[in-house]
Scaffold this motif. Structure first.
Motif, mmCIF file in Angstrom:
data_model
loop_
_atom_site.group_PDB
_atom_site.id
_atom_site.type_symbol
_atom_site.label_atom_id
_atom_site.label_comp_id
_atom_site.label_asym_id
_atom_site.label_seq_id
_atom_site.Cartn_x
_atom_site.Cartn_y
_atom_site.Cartn_z
ATOM 1 N N GLY A 335 0.805 -1.213 0.000
ATOM 2 C CA GLY A 335 0.000 0.000 0.000
ATOM 3 C C GLY A 335 0.840 1.265 0.000
ATOM 4 O O GLY A 335 0.545 2.215 -0.721
ATOM 5 N N SER A 336 1.908 1.280 0.796
ATOM 6 C CA SER A 336 2.719 2.501 0.902
ATOM 7 C C SER A 336 3.550 2.748 -0.350
ATOM 8 O O SER A 336 3.699 3.894 -0.791
ATOM 9 N N THR A 337 4.090 1.697 -0.961
ATOM 10 C CA THR A 337 4.900 1.908 -2.162
ATOM 11 C C THR A 337 4.039 2.389 -3.326
ATOM 12 O O THR A 337 4.449 3.287 -4.076
ATOM 13 N N TYR A 338 2.837 1.849 -3.475
ATOM 14 C CA TYR A 338 1.997 2.281 -4.593
ATOM 15 C C TYR A 338 1.464 3.691 -4.387
ATOM 16 O O TYR A 338 1.173 4.395 -5.356
ATOM 17 N N LYS A 339 1.335 4.124 -3.147
ATOM 18 C CA LYS A 339 0.981 5.522 -2.903
ATOM 19 C C LYS A 339 2.127 6.443 -3.321
ATOM 20 O O LYS A 339 1.897 7.572 -3.773
ATOM 21 N N MET A 340 3.355 6.007 -3.186
ATOM 22 C CA MET A 340 4.500 6.846 -3.523
ATOM 23 C C MET A 340 4.550 7.190 -5.007
ATOM 24 O O MET A 340 4.977 8.277 -5.390
#
Length: 446
Positions: A335-340
């Motif tokens: 979730g956090s990497t794709y938000k980046m």
């Protein structure tokens, strides 16, 4: 239907003119299609549990079957990403969902002892089309939501799709527990495939402004952040899908569990990892994706260290507990990497002087192109995990060597995240020809 005007960053359009309602409707049916796609992609992680001695395939051969499904699923993500712009999000979702019938029906026909290994291999390769659904679905949903909600929306879309992995494993567990055969599992999914294609046709939309843009593709390929984020996504999603495909086989091979015993444990980690993915995106929305990603890799390293200890001590409870924690962390990191990704490209657009909707549109344009490449490379991480486990079991009879390699890799991922996205700039400003001075670009909050 085709939507001619789409401006999600405009608060009036989003709240008062129905943009949010349309986006959420498309998200719901995108999740459905991607969920079924992941289940089909994961079919062979369940089929191998049914393949006893009468099939004549050893553990290495089974690892290779699931590896090939992972490989194709990663590779087809690239064309699937660009298909959204070529055919429209709605139209391509209908096509992609319908294609899932091919591997499911093929496996239904051949799944019995006496079938050649090459036939099983072909069927496993065909399931890769299910992995492609992720890329087209994420690219499509990325176009629907404003940047402030992308972490949650993309996390929910991907998490709902990722749940397809534990769900097909739960279906396999129910069938094994009831004494049924592998064809029952396959038969369950055929009507769901048809339903997902019909729902996409009836309830989804395509955005006219999303068109094939070779300039965006070329810019994404040339941008170093595309490949840095691909590397980090290998660590998060590559781990999730690789472990999801291999965990049942590891329990059978290293700990001597029966198919039923393995199936009772296999689904827990992927289920929790899928459920927490939206919260990884939500945390990234609030605290910054780079910060969450760094702490996540440090946690993955710690959990993998416990896996190594459990493997060496042959402690099944400690091994399963540490792996479940590892699955949860992969979900948060996904979730956090794709938000980046959209945050990085929008920040670069703003640094070039674009503002408001212009900067947001440029960020959507480049991040949509980059997502297919990043998703494809991330999927290849799952191939690496399965091949590493296969080699470790062939060489030393356990997965310990592979786990040590994974531990080292997570350390490198943490270092890259910190160095590229979180270290404090040496200088706060840089000179430019036209403005004289410009604040240095920072990615700490993407």
């Amino acid at each position: 239907m085709w939507i001619e005007r789409w401006e999600p960053e405009d608060e009036r359009f989003w709240k008062e003119e129905g943009g949010e309602r349309v986006a959420r409707r498309n998200l719901v049916f995108s999740v459905l299609s991607e969920h079924v796609g992941f289940s089909v992609w994961s079919l062979w992680s369940v089929m191998v549990l049914f393949m006893g001695p009468e099939y004549g395939i050893d553990a290495a051969g089974k690892f290779f079957l699931v590896s090939m499904a992972t490989l194709v699923g990663a590779v087809v993500r690239v064309p699937y990403t660009f298909a959204v712009a070529r055919f429209g999000g709605r139209n391509w979702t209908v096509i992609a969902a319908s294609l899932l019938l091919l591997p499911t029906v093929a496996a239904f026909v051949v799944m019995e002892p006496g079938t050649s290994y090459s036939t099983f291999m072909l069927c496993a390769l065909l399931t890769g089309v299910g992995g492609g659904n992720f890329a087209s679905s994420m690219t499509n949903i990325n176009s629907f939501f404003p940047l402030r909600e992308k972490g949650w929306a993309l996390g929910l879309n991907a998490g709902g799709g990722n749940i397809g992995v534990p769900v097909v494993q739960l279906v396999g567990l129910a069938v094994i527990g009831a004494g049924g055969g592998p064809r029952v599992v396959l038969g369950v999914y055929i009507p769901f495939i048809l339903m997902s294609a019909l729902c996409a046709y009836l309830f989804m939309d395509s955005i006219s402004s999303v068109r094939n843009d070779t300039g965006a593709v070329k810019a994404a390929v040339r941008d170093p952040h595309t490949w840095i984020m691909s590397f980090l996504y290998v660590g998060t999603f590559g781990s999730f899908i690789g472990y999801g495909f291999a965990f049942g086989l590891v329990l059978q091979t290293q700990f001597g569990r029966t198919p039923l015993e393995a199936a009772q444990l296999t689904f827990v980690g992927p289920l929790l990892g899928s459920l927490v993915r939206p919260f990884g995106g939500r945390l990234a929305d609030r605290f910054g994706g780079a910060r969450i990603t760094l702490w996540n890799f440090l946690g993955m390293g710690a959990a993998t260290g416990v896996v190594v200890i459990a493997s060496m001590r042959e402690s099944l409870p400690l091994f399963v507990g540490a792996f479940v924690a590892l699955f949860v962390l992969t979900g948060l990191g996904n979730g956090s990497t794709y938000k980046m990704i959209p945050g990085i490209f929008q920040a670069k657009a703003e640094a070039r002087g674009l503002t408001g909707e212009d900067a947001a549109a440029e960020g959507r344009r480049l991040s949509g192109a980059a997502m297919g490449l990043i998703g494809a490379v991330g999927g290849l991480g799952g191939l690496g995990i399965n091949l590493a486990l296969r080699q470790s079991f062939q060489t030393v009879g356990s997965g310990t060597g592979a786990y040590l390699a994974f531990l080292a890799f997570y350390g490198v991922c943490a270092g890259v995240t910190c160095f590229v996205y979180l270290r404090r700039p040496v200088a706060r400003t840089t000179a430019t020809a036209d403005t004289g001075e410009k604040t240095q670009l920072s990615y700490a909050d993407v």
